[in-house]
Write an enzyme that holds these catalytic residues in place. Structure first.
Site, short mmCIF file in Angstrom:
data_model
loop_
_atom_site.label_atom_id
_atom_site.label_comp_id
_atom_site.label_asym_id
_atom_site.label_seq_id
_atom_site.Cartn_x
_atom_site.Cartn_y
_atom_site.Cartn_z
N ARG A 1 -10.42 1.50 8.50
CA ARG A 1 -9.60 0.32 9.20
C ARG A 1 -10.19 -0.55 9.34
NH1 ARG A 1 -3.35 1.54 9.09
NH2 ARG A 1 -2.02 -0.77 10.18
N ARG B 1 -1.14 -8.30 14.05
CA ARG B 1 -1.66 -7.74 12.99
C ARG B 1 -2.48 -7.74 11.73
NH1 ARG B 1 4.09 -4.84 10.84
NH2 ARG B 1 2.49 -3.88 9.10
N ARG C 1 10.68 -1.49 10.29
CA ARG C 1 10.12 -0.99 11.70
C ARG C 1 9.60 -2.23 12.53
NH1 ARG C 1 4.33 -0.02 8.53
NH2 ARG C 1 3.48 -0.70 9.55
N LYS D 1 0.95 -1.50 -0.39
CA LYS D 1 0.65 0.13 -0.62
C LYS D 1 0.75 0.95 -0.14
CE LYS D 1 -2.20 -1.15 3.85
NZ LYS D 1 -1.68 -2.28 4.48
N ARG E 1 11.53 -5.89 4.73
CA ARG E 1 10.93 -4.85 4.15
C ARG E 1 12.01 -3.98 5.58
NH1 ARG E 1 4.72 -2.48 5.26
NH2 ARG E 1 4.95 -2.88 7.35
P1 AMP Z 1 0.54 1.14 8.83
O1 AMP Z 1 1.77 1.74 8.50
O2 AMP Z 1 -0.72 1.58 8.13
O3 AMP Z 1 0.95 -0.50 8.25
O4 AMP Z 1 -0.13 1.31 10.87
C1 AMP Z 1 1.11 0.96 11.00
C2 AMP Z 1 -0.07 1.14 12.31
O5 AMP Z 1 -0.60 1.90 13.09
C3 AMP Z 1 -0.64 0.33 12.46
O6 AMP Z 1 -0.46 -1.25 12.98
C4 AMP Z 1 -2.18 0.73 13.50
O7 AMP Z 1 -1.09 0.47 15.09
C5 AMP Z 1 -1.35 2.08 13.72
N1 AMP Z 1 -2.85 2.48 12.20
C6 AMP Z 1 -1.96 2.80 11.34
N2 AMP Z 1 -3.76 3.87 10.00
C7 AMP Z 1 -4.19 3.79 11.64
C8 AMP Z 1 -5.77 3.33 11.65
N3 AMP Z 1 -6.22 4.00 10.15
N4 AMP Z 1 -6.61 3.16 12.60
C9 AMP Z 1 -6.12 2.84 13.71
N5 AMP Z 1 -4.61 2.76 13.56
C10 AMP Z 1 -4.02 2.68 12.69
#
Ligand code: AMP
Length: 210
Positions: free
Chosen positions: A83, A166, A155, A8, A122
């Protein structure tokens, strides 16, 4: 939309360059807030570290702030938001207030085995959130961000135990929104397997058809 590690971030960044609109990554904004010690980051940190979703009031605040900026006036690409079913309603409210509409939802797909392989390799830039892969998409100099020269890191939430959580959170909270967007006729599936440039072509085509 798509599972963690499906591409993404990489694809949204390319698409935004192509379309000339901002890339609004809630995960990216949250990571920056954690890194800078901002109040938002302090509140979000523990949720992110465990692989869970951060509370909706925090997410709403950051999305409203970001989409309200002038550069988002002509559109934007959301990455990692919404989400959950609640966040779909939240986005509808925010868009109605801004007088904007949802043009399309693009679901990137890959097998769970491919996801695990990608997440293991990654690496990300802690400063500009650019994404690399040690084998598939290495930086020009090993361990160094092409864009800003910072040292790349893994990360913390790409650790195996957190990845498992996740993926479960994705299945439990995010996957149900696919049905809703399908019913609205706005969802398009895009095969996320292959070279990033090939996926980008498929995504661009799907966006053009939306
Ligand atoms: P991502 O980079 O999109 O994988 O997001 C990393 C982490 O940020 C996720 O595992 C959540 O803890 C938090 N996060 C990102 N976007 C959201 C969202 N829309 N709602 C809630 N938590 C989020």
């Amino acid at each position: 939309m798509g599972m963690p590690g499906v591409g993404k971030g990489t694809q949204a960044a390319r698409l935004c360059q192509d379309l000339g609109v901002p890339h609004v990554s809630t995960g990216g904004i949250l990571r920056q807030a954690v890194a800078s010690g901002a109040p938002l980051g302090l509140r979000a940190r523990s949720y992110m570290a465990s692989g869970g979703l951060v509370p909706d009031d925090l997410v709403e605040e950051l999305v409203v702030e970001r989409l309200g900026r002038p550069d988002a006036g002509d559109g934007f690409v959301l990455d990692g938001f919404p989400r959950s079913v609640e966040q779909v309603a939240m986005l509808d409210r925010i868009l109605a207030r801004l007088g904007q509409r949802l043009d399309g939802v693009f679901l990137l797909t890959a097998s769970p085995a491919e996801i695990i392989r990608r997440l293991g390799g990654r690496r990300v830039c802690p400063r500009c959130d650019r994404v690399y892969h040690v084998d598939n998409q290495p930086p020009r100099s090993p361990g160094v961000c092409d864009a800003c020269g910072s040292a790349l890191v893994q990360r913390p939430d790409d650790a195996e135990s957190v990845v498992r959580e996740r993926l479960e959170v994705y299945a439990r909270q995010t996957l149900p929104i696919v049905e809703g967007y399908l019913a609205r006729g706005v969802l398009r599936e895009v095969n996320g397997v292959g070279e990033p440039q090939d996926v980008a072509v498929r995504l661009r085509l799907a966006v053009g058809q939306a």
